[in-house]
Design an enzyme around this catalytic site. Structure first.
Site, PDB file in Angstrom:
ATOM      1  N   GLU B  60       0.771  -1.096   0.008  1.00  0.00           N
ATOM      2  CA  GLU B  60       0.014   0.057   0.056  1.00  0.00           C
ATOM      3  C   GLU B  60       0.776   1.305  -0.101  1.00  0.00           C
ATOM      4  O   GLU B  60       0.537   2.184  -0.741  1.00  0.00           O
ATOM      5  CB  GLU B  60      -0.921   0.007   1.211  1.00  0.00           C
ATOM      6  CG  GLU B  60      -2.112  -0.719   0.984  1.00  0.00           C
ATOM      7  CD  GLU B  60      -1.736  -2.310   1.464  1.00  0.00           C
ATOM      8  OE1 GLU B  60      -0.860  -2.356   1.586  1.00  0.00           O
ATOM      9  OE2 GLU B  60      -2.727  -3.157   1.226  1.00  0.00           O
ATOM     10  N   HIS B 129      -9.882  -5.299  10.770  1.00  0.00           N
ATOM     11  CA  HIS B 129     -10.297  -5.107   9.697  1.00  0.00           C
ATOM     12  C   HIS B 129     -11.825  -4.420   9.746  1.00  0.00           C
ATOM     13  O   HIS B 129     -12.670  -4.638   8.853  1.00  0.00           O
ATOM     14  CB  HIS B 129     -10.614  -6.231   8.826  1.00  0.00           C
ATOM     15  CG  HIS B 129      -9.624  -7.042   8.278  1.00  0.00           C
ATOM     16  ND1 HIS B 129      -9.250  -8.242   7.708  1.00  0.00           N
ATOM     17  CD2 HIS B 129      -8.288  -6.428   8.395  1.00  0.00           C
ATOM     18  CE1 HIS B 129      -8.142  -8.452   7.260  1.00  0.00           C
ATOM     19  NE2 HIS B 129      -7.505  -7.519   7.835  1.00  0.00           N
TER      20      HIS B 129
END
Lengths: 470, 328
Positions: B60, B129
């Site tokens: 990322e 998450h």
């Protein structure tokens, strides 16, 4: 975390005023420690901590009127979690996590607010500085109204509406937490469905009068609901000093309400008798001569209480209550004695005064009066009673009439003992005389019975040895 | 008007804009050949080719940094975070570079990048998450943060985001990808910094954004039916820039507010909304502003705990009743 609530201290109690905090937030308290003084309808009391721990939060301010059952303070366990979350430090998160999903952080987050205007600027569209935004100016400065009773007395909206519509918030009971006045409480006055009756609505001073035209008397001005500028104070003469609004102590408010109710709804009548107190005075001197140095001396009032207590079982109509259209006879003789306090009146009672010796009546009376003046009476000591005696003799009053203490049927008003010329046989001699006036509820008792009651009382006081026999 | 899913509305915004402007490219993990973990970019690689729909390694920080470089050089990259949780790895690039380059360069360089992906939780993905990061990114001057809740808004705000000259944090309601709604044809952009009144009401303002807006509509129905309370539901849509005006107007009308969010209470969007209300509408408040937030714990996995940890109908109704001084 344990909550402390406004306790119910007596049957009639619906709310109490938090007079004073005796402990501060963060103080360690042990179970039983006095943490606050509260004032109920008639007396002030200390309330005690129900738990040991840190006094985490005080939920009401001094002067707040709090309904019974409403939380007034939070006491934390001695595990430091309270302090941590209250200060919002890093440990707070841990402390909160432990308490699960319903955790209510107690800390107040202080965020330095970034202006939304700045936030909405495209990045680089200009130098934005991290200043805090000034709160919007309020449109109207809002006076605190007459309330002045503490932080939570009214919601901000209510204060604004009160200011705009000239509503006197002191006249409104708040239905919110801690007695907070909320929107629903004031809307009837705002929408005009209800007109508020100010405490002293008087005719407005008419401008005509000011122009010195006596032909138009001010009295003809129609009474009007006071406008906002004068809502909390009576109309007054132009050019004279403004009256000063006084904060009405709760006890004064309650006394006022009860007395007004009594005088307006109870059909009072009055009977006065003059009692020869020469024998009573001699008796008292003799009795008190036996009292050791520093011991409690018997007062005239004690003798009057005892005389009334002995007379009442013979005149049951005066030891009664007229309530909700029904007449109740009391089997007990509990004599209330009216005690003048700085802020008002209170009348604790001597239970079973007819059963007590004169000495016991005297000791009970001194104890009650002493504690009434210190605010140390318990509710059960002044809520109730069957007959009241009010004595202004020590203030050189010849005679007076008292207002019945509802729901009782009668009250005895005692004047001073005065030395006066009296006819004895065919001579005029100096005698000691005292006037007793009974105010009675005509629904419960008639004049002749009150007169007979006074005769009986006279019998005891004029032959005082009988007081010792009863 | 066409009825389409949140997912298709989003995809059509990306495709329309790629069609309109050649400098728009997509970049992210599994967005090309695989079509995107959430199928937002499904088949776009067939239409626009792999130079404009770029598959990246699982990195990322790397691909976000690459996209920022592309943006500095005139491209308009749209970066997909598979979920916003993974953006922590890219947050140095986002916060230290994307948000600051315009300032550092005295306005000579802009970073017209959009970083998008699903935000929030509620679907048993557990603590790592399930973050709701709108408050976190909303903290940084130089970023714009939006969180659309409807198909119409997700399309219109994506069009606005891509055309915006500055970095936009585009937080999709992952749980709503399959929900349907009407979407206007054509180039119907939705501006940033303008809240939407999702339902008009007079008695209390219920304020949120993202998937909680649907919760609030349900609450409003229940309040109307059971208590005859008309709640106004406000969908913030845009976290930064922020529409104070709509909220203040609403609270001036209703005198009470409940702010609902999935994220944690402390230092959050709801904290900010409550502060703004008390600054600008203090004299109109009849009760303290209520906040309903996620529990102060890392999001639990177990379904029963997860349900308990996020705002639900009953918590919002209770908060509303407190603000209304009702027992409920």
């Amino acid at each position: 975390m344990p909550m402390m609530i406004m306790p119910k201290m007596g049957d009639g109690m619906e709310e109490g005023t938090l007079l004073k905090w005796l402990k501060a937030e963060g103080d360690e308290v042990s179970q039983g420690d006095a943490i606050a003084e509260i004032e109920t309808d008639k007396v002030s009391l200390e309330i005690e901590a129900t738990e040991s721990g840190t006094l985490a939060r005080l939920l009401v301010g001094e002067g707040d009127v709090v309904p019974i059952g409403q939380p007034i303070a939070q006491i934390g366990a001695d595990d430091g979690s309270v302090t941590a979350s209250a200060t919002g430090d890093a440990a707070a998160t841990t402390a909160l996590a432990d308490t699960g999903a319903d955790a209510e952080p107690t800390g107040q987050t202080v965020v330095n607010l970034k202006s939304d205007a700045e936030a909405s600027e495209p990045a680089g569209a200009g130098a934005s500085t991290a200043t805090s935004v000034a709160p919007a100016a309020t449109e109207a400065p809002v006076p605190t109204g007459g309330s002045g009773n503490g932080r939570f007395r009214a919601s901000p909206l209510v204060k604004r509406l009160a200011s705009e519509h000239g509503i006197d918030l002191t006249q409104i009971d708040g239905s919110g937490p801690g007695g907070r006045i909320v929107k629903d409480d004031v809307m009837p006055f705002v929408t005009g469905g209800q007109k508020q009756q100010p405490r002293a609505a008087q005719p407005e001073p008419t401008p005509v009068a000011a122009q010195a035209t006596p032909a138009a008397p001010a009295a003809e001005a129609a009474p009007k609901i006071a406008t906002s500028s004068q809502v909390s104070a009576p109309a007054r003469h132009v050019g004279r000093p403004e009256p000063v609004l006084r904060d009405l102590p709760r006890i004064r408010r309650v006394t006022g309400r009860r007395m007004a109710e009594s005088k307006q709804t109870v059909p009072h009548f009055y009977v006065t008798a003059e009692i020869a107190m020469d024998a009573a005075a001699a008796f008292r001197s003799e009795v008190n001569a036996q009292v050791p140095e520093g011991g409690a001396r018997v007062s005239f009032n004690d003798m009057i209480v005892k005389a009334a207590a002995l007379a009442l079982p013979q005149h049951r109509d005066l030891n009664a209550s007229f309530e909700d259209g029904e007449l109740y006879d009391h089997v007990n003789i509990d004599i209330n004695i009216a005690v003048a306090l700085d802020g008002g009146l209170i009348a604790p009672f001597i239970a079973d005064a007819d059963q007590k010796s004169l000495g016991a009546v005297s000791r009970a009376s001194k104890d009650l009066i002493g504690r009434a003046k210190n605010g140390g009476l318990k509710p059960e000591e002044y809520q109730g009673g069957t007959f009241t005696i009010s004595n202004l003799g020590m203030l050189d009053v010849d005679e007076f009439i008292a207002v019945i203490n509802p729901p009782q049927a009668a009250i005895l008003a005692v004047g001073a003992i005065v030395r006066t010329p009296v006819v004895s046989g065919n001579e005029i001699v100096i005698g000691q005389r005292m006037k007793l006036t009974v105010a009675a509820d005509h629904r419960a008792v008639d004049g002749a019975e009150v007169a007979r009651f006074l005769q009986t009382v006279r019998g005891y006081l004029e032959r005082p040895m009988t007081l010792a026999l009863g | 008007m066409a009825v389409m899913t949140y997912r298709d509305a989003l995809k059509s915004a990306l495709a329309d804009e790629m069609e309109r402007d050649e400098s728009v490219v997509l970049i992210g993990e599994d967005i090309g050949l695989y079509g995107g973990t959430h199928l937002i970019t499904d088949k776009l690689i067939d239409r626009f080719g792999k130079k404009r729909v770029i598959d990246t390694p699982i990195a990322e920080g790397g691909f976000t940094g690459a996209a920022i470089g592309m943006a500095m050089n005139g491209m308009k990259p749209v970066v997909e975070m598979m979920t916003w949780n993974f953006s922590f790895l890219a947050s140095d690039q986002i916060i230290q570079n994307a948000a600051k380059l315009r300032y550092f360069s005295g306005g000579q360089v802009s970073v017209p990048i959009v970083i998008r992906g699903p935000n929030g939780g509620g679907v048993q993905l557990s603590a790592q998450h399930t973050h709701s990061l709108e408050g976190f990114y909303g903290q940084f001057p130089g970023l714009k943060v939006v969180a659309p809740a409807t198909p119409e808004d997700v399309k219109g705000m994506m069009l606005t985001a891509i055309r915006d000259p500055d970095p936009v944090i585009f937080m999709e309601a992952g749980a709503l990808y399959g929900t349907k709604g009407e979407v206007p044809e054509g180039d119907a952009t939705v501006p940033f910094g303008k809240a939407r009144i999702a339902r008009e009401g007079s008695d209390i303002s219920l304020i949120s954004y993202g998937r909680q807006v649907n919760l609030l509509l349900k609450v409003a129905d229940q309040l109307a039916k059971e208590q005859d309370v008309q709640a106004e539901v406000i969908d913030l849509r845009s976290i930064r820039p922020f529409d104070s005006e709509t909220i203040i107007e609403s609270v001036k009308k209703t005198n009470r507010a409940v702010v609902v969010q999935e994220q944690w209470r402390w230092f959050s969007v709801a904290s900010e909304v409550a502060a703004i209300i008390q600054e600008h509408a203090f004299d109109y408040l009849d009760a303290p502003v209520e906040r309903v937030s996620g529990a102060e714990v890392p999001a639990p996995y177990a379904r029963n705990l997860e349900i308990a940890a996020f705002p639900g109908v009953s918590q919002v109704i209770e908060a509303a009743n407190r603000a209304l001084y009702r027992k409920g």
